[in-house]
Design a protein around this motif. Structure first.
Motif, PDB file in Angstrom:
ATOM      1  N   UNK A 284       1.292  -0.856  -0.058  1.00  0.00           N
ATOM      2  CA  UNK A 284       0.185   0.207   0.035  1.00  0.00           C
ATOM      3  C   UNK A 284       0.615   0.877  -0.612  1.00  0.00           C
ATOM      4  N   UNK A 285       1.871   1.217   0.556  1.00  0.00           N
ATOM      5  CA  UNK A 285       3.005   2.544   0.889  1.00  0.00           C
ATOM      6  C   UNK A 285       3.401   2.618  -0.553  1.00  0.00           C
ATOM      7  N   UNK A 286       4.200   1.327  -0.877  1.00  0.00           N
ATOM      8  CA  UNK A 286       4.991   1.383  -2.686  1.00  0.00           C
ATOM      9  C   UNK A 286       3.402   1.966  -3.588  1.00  0.00           C
ATOM     10  N   UNK A 287       2.524   1.802  -3.211  1.00  0.00           N
ATOM     11  CA  UNK A 287       1.454   2.667  -4.330  1.00  0.00           C
ATOM     12  C   UNK A 287       1.282   3.791  -4.702  1.00  0.00           C
ATOM     13  N   UNK A 288       1.153   4.024  -2.981  1.00  0.00           N
ATOM     14  CA  UNK A 288       0.770   5.508  -2.517  1.00  0.00           C
ATOM     15  C   UNK A 288       2.236   6.336  -3.120  1.00  0.00           C
ATOM     16  N   UNK A 289       3.457   5.790  -2.836  1.00  0.00           N
ATOM     17  CA  UNK A 289       4.537   6.728  -3.077  1.00  0.00           C
ATOM     18  C   UNK A 289       4.570   6.779  -5.171  1.00  0.00           C
ATOM     19  N   UNK A 290       4.112   5.782  -5.105  1.00  0.00           N
ATOM     20  CA  UNK A 290       4.282   5.999  -7.103  1.00  0.00           C
ATOM     21  C   UNK A 290       2.950   7.201  -7.746  1.00  0.00           C
ATOM     22  N   UNK A 291       1.963   6.239  -6.935  1.00  0.00           N
ATOM     23  CA  UNK A 291       1.447   7.798  -6.765  1.00  0.00           C
ATOM     24  C   UNK A 291       1.872   8.825  -6.918  1.00  0.00           C
ATOM     25  N   UNK A 292       2.665   9.548  -5.525  1.00  0.00           N
ATOM     26  CA  UNK A 292       2.957  10.256  -5.110  1.00  0.00           C
ATOM     27  C   UNK A 292       3.627  11.411  -6.712  1.00  0.00           C
ATOM     28  N   UNK A 293       4.102  10.262  -7.630  1.00  0.00           N
ATOM     29  CA  UNK A 293       5.384  10.680  -7.676  1.00  0.00           C
ATOM     30  C   UNK A 293       5.459  11.110  -9.532  1.00  0.00           C
TER      31      UNK A 293
END
Length: 469
Positions: free
Chosen positions: A226-235
């Motif tokens: 979930x964190x990996x996905x959020x970071x990828x969305x963030x950038x």
């Protein structure tokens, strides 16, 4: 300052690490790691020599004799690089794709352990069935890799927690190397499933796997999908990022980008073992300095910057030190402010001075809540070689009690299934699996949470040390 431990790589013995990648997730992360490691070494040294730096994760093979070439001083030319790795999967698809990829020539058939039917999202199948079937092959493959090292220092174990092969055979492999190579440090990098994971039994698999990694891992670096996905969305709006240099739109390449975030953690953790620096950190110092008790071995990773080189260069260095502790920069979905720090590491890369690190640690210490008996619980490393196309970067490893909330959510999801005995028959049909193992895993997880509660509630007036489970 007592929180700075300085060493000079040029005066120390170069060490090696072996990567064990298990299951689909572990091998996909491994693929990104080897690709990025090659690019990083080639970017900083294009001479084509097999240096001690390269030897930390690679072997040099004679093209004619196919034998291992020793690292010489002065170093010789690279002939054929092979990864210090063992690849394990009970389905052939991912391994075949990896062998046909740009890094496929790094691997020998003796490093591959595979089957055809898979573990069916069942921890018991991976741990008990395939674990018993492939135990000797795994030990032998690891032993051969160990014998090809001059000074083996650590294992990195990459696997998922939600599936069957990663969680089951991954933790079986961990227990095997703990029993057969007890003096070599074990860094476990498990990827936890998202709350909305489509594998219904993932709470079972994750809890059963945690029972093993808590016991056998010297350091556990938890990663959450979930964190990996959020970071990828963030950038996601950036044209170029710090890891892959592109932000493709396809689902497959999006997963590659998530896997590259995990690969970056390993690259930054081991930068001091691979490159020179004014304040290098031996990889085993991480465990020695950050893990005060055997069960307090979970280190939450945070990285900064997350953005493209063009944007990151505009970001002030001091801001990056602050960013690395923010919730959106953590690779595990936690809020560090809700817990107590037992210890913390800052591994810095690039054109950064010791005075810059000291200034920022003094500033950060004003707002970070360390446990009372370790108020200056910093471990700091400074490697002069930055990541590709970045001026500098910071990796944080936080031993913080807030990870108990993640474990609490997992326990709730486990109990919803276990209280109704749902899906248990799929596990109990596997030879060697008993219902008691579920109860034991649940008890272990509960004790882990309670252990962090005791640490969090500890006060100077307390006489007894928190109970170590």
């Amino acid at each position: 300052q007592h929180y700075f431990i300085q060493s000079n790589l040029s005066n120390s013995i170069m060490t090696q690490s072996i990567v064990l990648q298990i299951g689909q997730c572990g091998n996909q992360i491994g693929s990104e790691f080897w690709s990025n490691a090659l690019k990083e070494h080639a970017f900083h040294d294009d001479s084509g020599t097999f240096s001690e730096s390269v030897s930390s994760f690679f072997r040099n093979i004679n093209d004619k004799t196919k034998r291992n070439l020793p690292t010489k001083c002065p170093p010789g030319k690279i002939q054929s690089l092979k990864a210090r790795a063992v690849l394990i999967d009970m389905e052939e698809g991912v391994l075949n794709s990896l062998l046909n990829s740009e890094v496929g020539e790094l691997f020998n058939s003796t490093e591959l352990i595979k089957d055809v039917s898979g573990a069916g999202n069942n921890w018991a199948t991976g741990f008990h069935f395939y674990g018993a079937q492939h135990e000797n092959s795994i030990i032998e493959a690891v032993r051969k890799e160990c014998e090809l090292c001059d000074c083996l220092q650590s294992f990195f174990i990459l696997h998922s927690m939600g599936g069957g092969t990663g969680s089951g055979l991954g933790t079986k492999t961990l227990s095997l190397i703990a029993d057969n190579f007890p003096d070599i440090f074990r860094f476990v990098i498990p990827v936890y499933p998202s709350i909305d994971d489509d594998v219904i039994t993932s709470p079972y698999n994750t809890t059963l796997a945690m029972n093993q990694i808590s016991e056998y891992g010297n350091c556990v670096i938890p990663i959450e999908n979930q964190s990996l996905s959020s970071i990828c969305e963030q950038v996601g709006t950036a044209k170029v990022d710090s890891i892959k240099h592109t932000l493709p739109e396809s689902k497959e390449k999006s997963f590659n980008k998530m896997n590259s975030l995990v690969a970056k953690v390993i690259l930054d953790m081991t930068a001091s073992a691979r490159f020179n620096g004014s304040m290098n950190v031996d990889i085993n110092e991480i465990s020695m300095n950050l893990v005060p008790y055997p069960r307090a071995n979970y280190l939450i990773p945070g990285i900064a910057p997350l953005y493209s080189p063009k944007i990151s260069q505009q970001r002030h260095l001091d801001a990056i030190f602050s960013d690395v502790f923010s919730a959106q920069n953590q690779l595990c979905k936690v809020d560090l402010k809700k817990g107590v720090f037992l210890s913390s590491a800052l591994l810095v890369r690039g054109n950064v001075q010791i005075s810059d690190v000291r200034r920022n640690i003094d500033k950060l210490s004003e707002n970070i809540n360390f446990i009372y008996w370790n108020k200056d619980g910093w471990k700091t490393g400074l490697c002069s070689v930055p990541p590709i196309k970045q001026m500098y970067s910071v990796l944080s490893l936080s031993n913080n009690t807030c990870v108990k909330y993640t474990f609490g959510e997992l326990r709730s999801r486990f109990y919803k299934l276990f209280s109704r005995k749902a899906h248990l028959h799929h596990y109990l049909n596997v030879d060697g699996m008993e219902e008691e193992q579920f109860s034991s895993a649940l008890e272990s997880l509960t004790n882990q949470i309670q252990f962090y509660n005791e640490l969090e509630d500890a006060r100077p007036k307390d006489i007894d040390r928190p109970k170590v489970i």
